[in-house]
Scaffold this motif. Sequence first.
Motif, PDB file in Angstrom:
ATOM      1  N   LYS A  27       0.813  -1.216   0.000  1.00 46.35           N
ATOM      2  CA  LYS A  27       0.000   0.000   0.000  1.00 46.35           C
ATOM      3  C   LYS A  27       0.852   1.274   0.000  1.00 46.35           C
ATOM      4  N   ARG A  28       2.135   1.136   0.233  1.00 46.03           N
ATOM      5  CA  ARG A  28       3.003   2.304   0.349  1.00 46.03           C
ATOM      6  C   ARG A  28       3.382   2.846  -1.028  1.00 46.03           C
ATOM      7  N   PHE A  29       4.048   4.018  -1.012  1.00 47.18           N
ATOM      8  CA  PHE A  29       4.534   4.608  -2.251  1.00 47.18           C
ATOM      9  C   PHE A  29       5.679   3.743  -2.788  1.00 47.18           C
ATOM     10  N   LEU A  30       5.645   3.473  -4.066  1.00 52.84           N
ATOM     11  CA  LEU A  30       6.649   2.629  -4.704  1.00 52.84           C
ATOM     12  C   LEU A  30       7.491   3.460  -5.660  1.00 52.84           C
ATOM     13  N   GLU A  31       8.662   2.963  -5.973  1.00 56.15           N
ATOM     14  CA  GLU A  31       9.630   3.708  -6.788  1.00 56.15           C
ATOM     15  C   GLU A  31       9.721   3.113  -8.183  1.00 56.15           C
ATOM     16  N   TRP A  32       9.768   4.020  -9.141  1.00 50.83           N
ATOM     17  CA  TRP A  32      10.108   3.624 -10.511  1.00 50.83           C
ATOM     18  C   TRP A  32      11.302   4.465 -10.934  1.00 50.83           C
ATOM     19  N   ASP A  33      12.388   3.836 -11.338  1.00 52.85           N
ATOM     20  CA  ASP A  33      13.607   4.530 -11.754  1.00 52.85           C
ATOM     21  C   ASP A  33      13.929   4.102 -13.170  1.00 52.85           C
ATOM     22  N   GLY A  34      13.723   5.014 -14.100  1.00 50.38           N
ATOM     23  CA  GLY A  34      13.951   4.687 -15.502  1.00 50.38           C
ATOM     24  C   GLY A  34      15.414   4.745 -15.890  1.00 50.38           C
ATOM     25  N   ASP A  35      15.701   4.200 -17.049  1.00 52.31           N
ATOM     26  CA  ASP A  35      17.057   4.261 -17.598  1.00 52.31           C
ATOM     27  C   ASP A  35      17.241   5.557 -18.378  1.00 52.31           C
ATOM     28  N   TRP A  64      20.615  13.417 -23.209  1.00 46.18           N
ATOM     29  CA  TRP A  64      20.351  12.281 -22.326  1.00 46.18           C
ATOM     30  C   TRP A  64      19.362  12.741 -21.259  1.00 46.18           C
ATOM     31  N   VAL A  65      18.281  11.982 -21.110  1.00 50.11           N
ATOM     32  CA  VAL A  65      17.245  12.301 -20.131  1.00 50.11           C
ATOM     33  C   VAL A  65      17.067  11.106 -19.204  1.00 50.11           C
ATOM     34  N   ASP A  66      17.217  11.351 -17.899  1.00 46.92           N
ATOM     35  CA  ASP A  66      17.053  10.305 -16.890  1.00 46.92           C
ATOM     36  C   ASP A  66      15.911  10.726 -15.965  1.00 46.92           C
ATOM     37  N   THR A  67      14.877   9.897 -15.833  1.00 49.90           N
ATOM     38  CA  THR A  67      13.691  10.236 -15.058  1.00 49.90           C
ATOM     39  C   THR A  67      13.443   9.213 -13.954  1.00 49.90           C
ATOM     40  N   TYR A  68      12.684   9.632 -12.978  1.00 45.74           N
ATOM     41  CA  TYR A  68      12.212   8.707 -11.947  1.00 45.74           C
ATOM     42  C   TYR A  68      10.804   9.130 -11.547  1.00 45.74           C
ATOM     43  N   ALA A  69      10.061   8.203 -10.918  1.00 45.39           N
ATOM     44  CA  ALA A  69       8.669   8.462 -10.552  1.00 45.39           C
ATOM     45  C   ALA A  69       8.331   7.731  -9.258  1.00 45.39           C
ATOM     46  N   ARG A  70       7.227   8.179  -8.647  1.00 45.59           N
ATOM     47  CA  ARG A  70       6.653   7.511  -7.479  1.00 45.59           C
ATOM     48  C   ARG A  70       5.213   7.132  -7.812  1.00 45.59           C
ATOM     49  N   TRP A  71       4.824   5.907  -7.427  1.00 50.60           N
ATOM     50  CA  TRP A  71       3.481   5.419  -7.742  1.00 50.60           C
ATOM     51  C   TRP A  71       2.979   4.539  -6.605  1.00 50.60           C
ATOM     52  N   ARG A  72       1.691   4.216  -6.649  1.00 51.23           N
ATOM     53  CA  ARG A  72       1.101   3.335  -5.641  1.00 51.23           C
ATOM     54  C   ARG A  72      -0.052   2.545  -6.259  1.00 51.23           C
TER      55      ARG A  72
END
Length: 305
Positions: free
Chosen positions: A62-70, A83-91
């Motif tokens: 149920k907690r916030f989860l991490e997505w770390d893209g390449d 070069w673009v490096d992104t990250y996100a938080r999801w649940r």
Amino acid sequence: MRNVSILILIVAAMLLRGTLYVVQEPEQVVITQFGKPVGDPIVTPGLKFKLPLLQKIHRFDKRFLEWDGDANELPTKDKRFIWVDTYARWRITDPLLFFQRLRDERGAQTRLDDILDGETRNAIAKHHLVELIRTTNRKPVMSGLEQDEKTLEVISTGRQAIRAEVLSAAQSRTADLGIEILDVQFKRINYVEEVRRKVFDRMIAERRRIADRFRSEGEGEASRIKGEKERDLKLIQSDAYRQAREIRGDADAKATLIYAAAYDRSLDSRSFYGFLKTMEVYQETIDKGTTLILSTDGEFYRFVK
């Protein structure tokens, strides 16, 4: 009979163990029976019951989860490759829908790779590089090295607006997956290696130009200081020479007065003074190679005689 009782107790314990389970605070559970969900998802913590052997527990966070893209090489609207490096938080907001569409977090990560990378690529391709680098139309802060007033190109969108655009587009694509994307951020934006070398070379050339300008100004200031020093030195020497001549002149005048007072006391003293001065003239004007022609009525001859 005793063995049968023990066997019954063991079977009962196994059935009880298969019936009871605990849902932890950060968990939410979906129960399946023969691979199909049964009932509503369980989102409250505590001791729960299920049918033993027939039903299976699927636990989701149920907690916030991490997505770390390449980091990806992407083209901008003005054909700059960066070069673009992104990250996100999801649940996970709907565990039942999440289980039906994505099964588990690994499937969700794979789907998020497609969605977030795709929306990032689309957003980058629709904007110029300056829009991705800057966030506001601020006034540039001068470093003190530049003398010319510099202005920055006016932007209409900015990095934060582009980030919000990626977030909104990604959220609309994940609404039917039982998940919610909470935040998307650009972790790093940079030129590709070839362009980065050119940028560094241009920065080095600019700093060298500034250094040459400061060096030239320093040499000019040094020449000015040296010129002022030479001028002040000559003024000091000239003033010192003038004062020395004045002092010497005053001393000579006083000495002359003393000599005059001393030699003017009588006829003999005046004659003796004339004799001494004539001898001094002899010493200064006559050497071994000098030939004199004197008249008998001249002062020189009189003393030689």
